[in-house]
Design a protein around this motif. Structure first.
Motif, PDB file in Angstrom:
ATOM      1  N   UNK A  93       0.816  -1.236  -0.122  1.00  0.00           N
ATOM      2  CA  UNK A  93      -0.326   0.526   0.328  1.00  0.00           C
ATOM      3  C   UNK A  93       1.196   1.261   0.241  1.00  0.00           C
ATOM      4  N   UNK A  94       0.706   2.148  -1.060  1.00  0.00           N
ATOM      5  CA  UNK A  94       1.612   2.746  -1.046  1.00  0.00           C
ATOM      6  C   UNK A  94       1.117   3.999   0.264  1.00  0.00           C
ATOM      7  N   UNK A  95       2.406   5.374   0.384  1.00  0.00           N
ATOM      8  CA  UNK A  95       2.522   5.659   1.635  1.00  0.00           C
ATOM      9  C   UNK A  95       2.396   6.654   1.059  1.00  0.00           C
ATOM     10  N   UNK A  96       2.362   8.424   1.051  1.00  0.00           N
ATOM     11  CA  UNK A  96       2.061   9.616   0.717  1.00  0.00           C
ATOM     12  C   UNK A  96       3.189  10.587   1.616  1.00  0.00           C
ATOM     13  N   UNK A  97       4.282  10.713   0.938  1.00  0.00           N
ATOM     14  CA  UNK A  97       5.586  11.485   1.726  1.00  0.00           C
ATOM     15  C   UNK A  97       5.149  12.323   1.421  1.00  0.00           C
ATOM     16  N   UNK A  98       4.898  13.408   2.789  1.00  0.00           N
ATOM     17  CA  UNK A  98       5.021  15.263   2.278  1.00  0.00           C
ATOM     18  C   UNK A  98       6.571  14.833   2.194  1.00  0.00           C
ATOM     19  N   UNK A  99       6.724  16.860   1.803  1.00  0.00           N
ATOM     20  CA  UNK A  99       8.310  16.935   0.865  1.00  0.00           C
ATOM     21  C   UNK A  99       9.354  18.407   1.865  1.00  0.00           C
TER      22      UNK A  99
END
Ligand code: PHE
Length: 365
Positions: A93-99
Motif C-alpha cells: 500500500x502506497x504511503x504518501x510522503x510529504x516533502x
C-alpha cells in the motif's frame, strides 16, 4: 474431587466456552465459590474437615482451566499457521510522503552556514508596528521610502492603538534584537515579509533573511568577507565574485547593493541559463543584483538603545525565495506558493536528507 468437573473443563471446545465454565465454577456465584462460602456457616470441626478438600478442589479446577486454555491457544495457533498465507507478490500500500518546501530547506541551510560563523537566529512579529517597520529604521512619517515598500496597513482597533502594518522587510528585527539583547550581536532573522506587489518575480508575501552584526570596530571589510564566505558556502562554489555598488537605504550609511557575477551557459536543451560564478566583467558574463546591505546607520543604533560611538555594525537583507530559485533552478516565484503537489514533489526535499552544507564553512585546513 468429582471427575465431572474436570470433564466439563476438558469438553470446552473453544476459549469462549472454557471461559463460561470458569465463570460457572469460580465466578462470583460459581459452584466452587458457593462451597467456599458455605465454610463460614459450619462449626469448627466440620470446617476443619471440609476446608482442605474444597481448597484442593479449587486448585485442581484452576490448574485444569489453565492447562485447557494453553492447549486451546496452541491449537488455534497451529490452525492459523496451517491455513493463513501471505501473498508476497501483492503491491505494497502506497504511503504518501510529504516533502520539505525549498524555502524551508534554504532557511535551514542559511541557519546552518551562519551558525558556523557564530550567528544565532532571531525572530520578530509579522504584524509589526509602523514604528519598528519604518520610524526606528530612520524612515520618519511621510518619508518617501515608506511608499517604496508599499504594504498592507491594519485598521487600528482603538483610536490610540499604535498603527500596525504587515512588515515590509525583516529589518525591524534589527531594532528588536538590539533592544532585547544589547551588544554585541551576531544574528540572522529569516521570515515572511509583505508588499503589495504581484507578478512573475514578485508575490505579496515572500521571504527574507536579515543579517545583523553589532560589535566594536566593525567595518565594511567585515561585511564583504561575511557575504563572500556565506555565498560561497551556500552556492557551493569557490569562484563566487561580488561587486559592491554604492546605494541608498535610510537605515544604513554607507549603503551597498551587492551584485554577483554569473556566466551565460547554454544547456543541452539549447536554452541558455545564468550560472553563478566568475567575474561579471568577463566575456559572456554579467552581474546580477542579489542583496542590499550597508553599515548600520547611527540613528538606527540609537533607536536600538545603544551608543553609536561605542558600537558599530553592518546589516544585510536577502530574498530567501530568490536564493532558492538561483540555487535550485525554479523560474516562477508564484509556483512557490501555489501548493501544486507536482511542483512540491519535484522541488521538495526529504526531511531526512542531510543538508548539503553540513560540512560547514569553517573546516580547518
Ligand atoms: N530591508 C532592505 C529591503 O528589504 C534590505 C536591507 C537590509 C538593506 C539591511 C540594507 C540593510 O530592501
Amino acid at each position: 474431587m468429582p471427575d465431572a468437573l474436570l470433564d466439563r473443563i476438558a469438553a470446552a471446545a473453544d476459549l469462549q466456552e472454557l471461559d463460561s465454565v470458569r465463570v460457572a465454577l469460580l465466578g462470583k456465584s460459581g459452584e466452587i465459590t458457593a462451597k467456599l462460602k458455605s465454610l463460614g456457616a459450619m462449626d469448627p470441626d466440620a470446617r476443619a474437615a471440609e476446608a482442605p478438600k474444597i481448597h484442593a478442589e479449587r486448585e485442581a479446577v484452576t490448574n485444569a482451566i489453565a492447562e485447557r486454555k494453553a492447549a486451546l491457544e496452541a491449537a488455534e495457533l497451529e490452525r492459523r499457521l496451517a491455513t493463513e498465507t501471505i501473498d508476497l507478490s501483492l503491491p505494497a500500500t502506497e504511503s504518501v510522503n510529504g516533502s520539505v518546501h525549498p524555502v524551508s530547506q534554504v532557511m535551514d541551510e542559511l541557519a546552518e552556514i551562519f551558525a558556523d560563523l557564530g550567528f544565532s537566529v532571531a525572530e520578530g512579529p509579522e504584524i509589526e508596528t509602523q514604528w519598528y517597520n519604518f520610524t526606528a529604521l530612520n524612515m520618519p512619517e511621510n518619508h518617501p521610502a515608506r511608499a517604496m515598500q508599499d504594504t498592507f496597513y491594519l485598521q487600528p482597533r482603538t483610536p490610540d492603538e499604535e498603527p500596525r502594518v504587515l512588515r515590509t522587510h525583516t529589518s525591524p528585527v534589527q531594532i528588536r534584537s538590539m533592544q532585547e539583547h544589547g551588544a554585541p550581536i551576531y544574528a540572522i532573522a529569516p521570515g515572511r515579509v509583505y508588499r503589495s506587489d504581484s507578478d512573475a518575480t514578485h508575490t505579496p508575501m515572500f521571504h527574507q533573511v536579515e543579517g545583523l552584526v553589532i560589535d566594536k570596530g566593525i567595518h565594511l571589510g567585515h561585511l564583504k568577507w561575511t557575504l563572500e564566505t556565506f555565498l560561497k558556502a551556500f552556492f557551493e562554489r569557490e569562484d563566487i565574485v561580488l561587486r559592491l555598488r554604492p546605494s541608498y537605504f535610510p537605515f544604513t550609511e554607507p549603503s551597498v547593493e551587492v551584485d554577483v557575477g554569473f556566466a551565460v551557459v547554454s544547456g543541452p536543451d539549447g536554452k541558455s541559463r545564468r550560472v553563478l560564478g566568475g567575474s561579471g566583467d568577463a566575456p559572456g558574463h554579467g552581474w546580477m543584483e542579489l542583496l542590499g546591505s550597508g553599515m548600520v546607520n547611527r540613528k538606527v543604533i540609537e533607536f536600538g538603545g545603544l551608543d553609536p560611538d561605542e558600537w558599530q555594525g553592518f546589516a544585510f537583507g536577502i530574498g530567501v525565495d530568490r536564493l532558492a530559485m538561483l540555487k535550485y533552478g525554479m523560474d516562477d516565484l508564484r509556483a512557490f506558493f501555489d501548493g501544486d503537489q507536482r511542483w512540491l514533489s519535484h522541488y521538495g526535499f526529504s526531511a531526512l536528507d542531510v543538508p548539503t552544507l553540513s560540512a560547514g564553512v569553517g573546516t580547518p585546513a
